[in-house]
Design an enzyme around this catalytic site. Structure first.
Site, PDB file in Angstrom:
ATOM      1  CB  SER A   1      -0.885   0.021   1.247  1.00  0.00           C
ATOM      2  OG  SER A   1      -1.354   1.342   1.454  1.00  0.00           O
TER       3      SER A   1
ATOM      4  CG  HIS B   1      -4.006  -1.448  -1.505  1.00  0.00           C
ATOM      5  ND1 HIS B   1      -5.154  -2.151  -1.821  1.00  0.00           N
ATOM      6  CD2 HIS B   1      -4.347  -0.622  -0.484  1.00  0.00           C
ATOM      7  CE1 HIS B   1      -6.141  -1.773  -1.021  1.00  0.00           C
ATOM      8  NE2 HIS B   1      -5.684  -0.832  -0.201  1.00  0.00           N
TER       9      HIS B   1
ATOM     10  CG  ASP C   1      -4.940   2.533   1.051  1.00  0.00           C
ATOM     11  OD1 ASP C   1      -5.954   1.838   0.868  1.00  0.00           O
ATOM     12  OD2 ASP C   1      -3.894   2.107   1.577  1.00  0.00           O
TER      13      ASP C   1
ATOM     14  CG  MET D   1      -7.818   7.531   2.783  1.00  0.00           C
ATOM     15  SD  MET D   1      -6.965   7.548   4.374  1.00  0.00           S
ATOM     16  CE  MET D   1      -6.217   5.921   4.342  1.00  0.00           C
TER      17      MET D   1
ATOM     18  CG  HIS E   1      -9.253   0.623  -0.364  1.00  0.00           C
ATOM     19  ND1 HIS E   1      -8.640   0.415   0.860  1.00  0.00           N
ATOM     20  CD2 HIS E   1     -10.591   0.634  -0.108  1.00  0.00           C
ATOM     21  CE1 HIS E   1      -9.566   0.308   1.787  1.00  0.00           C
ATOM     22  NE2 HIS E   1     -10.758   0.448   1.234  1.00  0.00           N
TER      23      HIS E   1
ATOM     24  CG  MET F   1     -10.946   3.686   2.298  1.00  0.00           C
ATOM     25  SD  MET F   1      -9.399   3.630   3.221  1.00  0.00           S
ATOM     26  CE  MET F   1      -8.249   3.728   1.865  1.00  0.00           C
TER      27      MET F   1
ATOM     28  CG  MET G   1     -11.814  -2.308   5.160  1.00  0.00           C
ATOM     29  SD  MET G   1     -10.354  -2.033   4.134  1.00  0.00           S
ATOM     30  CE  MET G   1      -9.274  -1.198   5.301  1.00  0.00           C
TER      31      MET G   1
ATOM     32  CG  PHE H   1      -5.321   6.818  10.495  1.00  0.00           C
ATOM     33  CD1 PHE H   1      -4.755   8.075  10.271  1.00  0.00           C
ATOM     34  CD2 PHE H   1      -6.622   6.747  10.961  1.00  0.00           C
ATOM     35  CE1 PHE H   1      -5.485   9.234  10.520  1.00  0.00           C
ATOM     36  CE2 PHE H   1      -7.364   7.906  11.211  1.00  0.00           C
ATOM     37  CZ  PHE H   1      -6.787   9.153  10.989  1.00  0.00           C
ATOM     38  N   GLY H   2      -2.617   4.008   8.140  1.00  0.00           N
ATOM     39  CA  GLY H   2      -1.721   2.863   8.123  1.00  0.00           C
ATOM     40  C   GLY H   2      -1.210   2.596   9.530  1.00  0.00           C
ATOM     41  N   GLY H   3      -0.551   1.475   9.706  1.00  0.00           N
ATOM     42  CA  GLY H   3       0.137   1.187  10.961  1.00  0.00           C
ATOM     43  C   GLY H   3      -0.740   0.760  12.121  1.00  0.00           C
TER      44      GLY H   3
ATOM     45  CG  ASP I   1      -6.453  -2.611   3.102  1.00  0.00           C
ATOM     46  OD1 ASP I   1      -5.330  -2.447   3.598  1.00  0.00           O
ATOM     47  OD2 ASP I   1      -7.055  -1.741   2.436  1.00  0.00           O
TER      48      ASP I   1
ATOM     49  N   GLY J   1      -2.956  -4.046   8.907  1.00  0.00           N
ATOM     50  CA  GLY J   1      -2.290  -4.771   9.985  1.00  0.00           C
ATOM     51  C   GLY J   1      -1.652  -6.081   9.555  1.00  0.00           C
TER      52      GLY J   1
ATOM     53  N   GLY K   1       1.142  -2.086   4.201  1.00  0.00           N
ATOM     54  CA  GLY K   1       1.753  -0.773   4.029  1.00  0.00           C
ATOM     55  C   GLY K   1       2.986  -0.629   4.890  1.00  0.00           C
TER      56      GLY K   1
HETATM   57  C1  DX5 Z   1      -6.236   1.666   5.760  1.00  0.00           C
HETATM   58  C2  DX5 Z   1      -5.735   1.352   4.368  1.00  0.00           C
HETATM   59  C3  DX5 Z   1      -4.718   0.254   4.341  1.00  0.00           C
HETATM   60  C4  DX5 Z   1      -3.485   0.579   5.115  1.00  0.00           C
HETATM   61  C5  DX5 Z   1      -2.624  -0.617   5.335  1.00  0.00           C
HETATM   62  O1  DX5 Z   1      -7.190   2.650   5.688  1.00  0.00           O
HETATM   63  O2  DX5 Z   1      -6.820   0.960   3.543  1.00  0.00           O
HETATM   64  O3  DX5 Z   1      -4.403  -0.102   3.002  1.00  0.00           O
HETATM   65  O4  DX5 Z   1      -2.712   1.558   4.505  1.00  0.00           O
HETATM   66  O5  DX5 Z   1      -1.521  -0.221   6.083  1.00  0.00           O
HETATM   67  P1  DX5 Z   1      -0.860  -1.126   7.195  1.00  0.00           P
HETATM   68  O6  DX5 Z   1      -0.327  -2.348   6.490  1.00  0.00           O
HETATM   69  O7  DX5 Z   1       0.207  -0.280   7.765  1.00  0.00           O
HETATM   70  O8  DX5 Z   1      -1.938  -1.498   8.167  1.00  0.00           O
HETATM   71 ZN    ZN Z   2      -6.505   0.003   1.515  1.00  0.00          ZN
END
Ligand code: DX5
Ligand code: ZN
Length: 224
Positions: A8, A33, A35, A37, A70, A72, A141, A147-149, A179, A181, A201
């Protein structure tokens, strides 16, 4: 089919985006991927179709790379034509973001793009069932999007198994993406539950190891 890793770009260094995506592709990633938003459907903002040409160029040169968008966003129907024109291979819209999910999936397919449905962790699986015959990709999901991480929500594993069973019993071919974690320590369990595409990500772009090392480690686990 061996499950595939989908880096991602949310966690990439945007100052070196093309270079980092190229590193992913060189390390064997077959999905990228993307993302998107909107600050309404999720409490964060990223980018629109403007990011696509740089990615399309890398995917075209590699030939076997799928650009997995993706959305969102609220009112995803408005963005679908722009991402289709910009070269998306898959566009996923959230079940929770449109009043007319069936129409949105038809719209994506009519534009020659694979139609994906993304679903938040708290949305009942049954919301998918009426549209599965026109769905190419289901993005489950495993975090609350935005958010990532974040940490993988453990209940997702049972949802992957349930979806795998629904698809098998109806002889449907949609791919299952997961998608959020996804890390080296849990990817084996997630893939074993029935996922085809694993979005990662922070575990690809973060940490002390190189992007290539992170992807190779994922692929070794998946091949194992
Ligand atoms: C969350 C995103 C994911 C996210 C994954 O809203 O859709 O794609 O970036 O990131 P990690 O792998 O860090 O959870
Ligand atoms: Zn995503």
């Amino acid at each position: 089919m061996t499950a595939k890793i989908a880096p991602s770009i949310l966690s990439a260094d945007f100052g070196q985006l093309a270079d980092q995506v190229q590193q992913c592709v060189d390390a064997g990633a077959e999905y990228i991927h993307i993302d998107v938003m909107d600050g309404h459907f999720v409490p964060n903002l990223t980018f629109g179709p403007i990011v696509m040409p740089a990615l399309r160029k890398i995917a075209d040169a590699a030939e076997n790379v799928t650009l997995d968008v993706h959305l969102m966003t609220e009112n995803p129907e408005q963005l679908v034509p722009m991402f289709a024109a910009a070269g998306a291979d898959i566009i996923s819209v959230h079940v929770e973001a449109t009043k007319h999910l069936h129409r949105a999936l038809q719209q994506i397919r009519e534009l020659g793009v694979k139609a994906g449905v993304a679903m938040n962790p708290a949305t009942p699986m049954m919301a998918l069932v009426p549209v599965l015959t026109i769905t190419d990709y289901v993005l489950l999901m495993s975090v609350n999007p935005g958010f990532g991480g974040q940490a993988y929500i453990p209940e997702t594993t049972g949802r992957i198994r349930a979806l795998r069973q629904i698809l098998q019993s109806s002889n449907l071919k949609a791919l299952i993406g997961v998608d959020g974690g996804v890390k080296h320590h849990n990817i084996a369990e997630i893939a074993a539950a029935g996922a085809d595409v694993l979005v990662a990500g922070s575990a690809v772009f973060g940490g002390d190891n190189s992007i290539a090392e992170n992807i190779e480690k994922f692929n070794t686990i998946l091949a194992g």
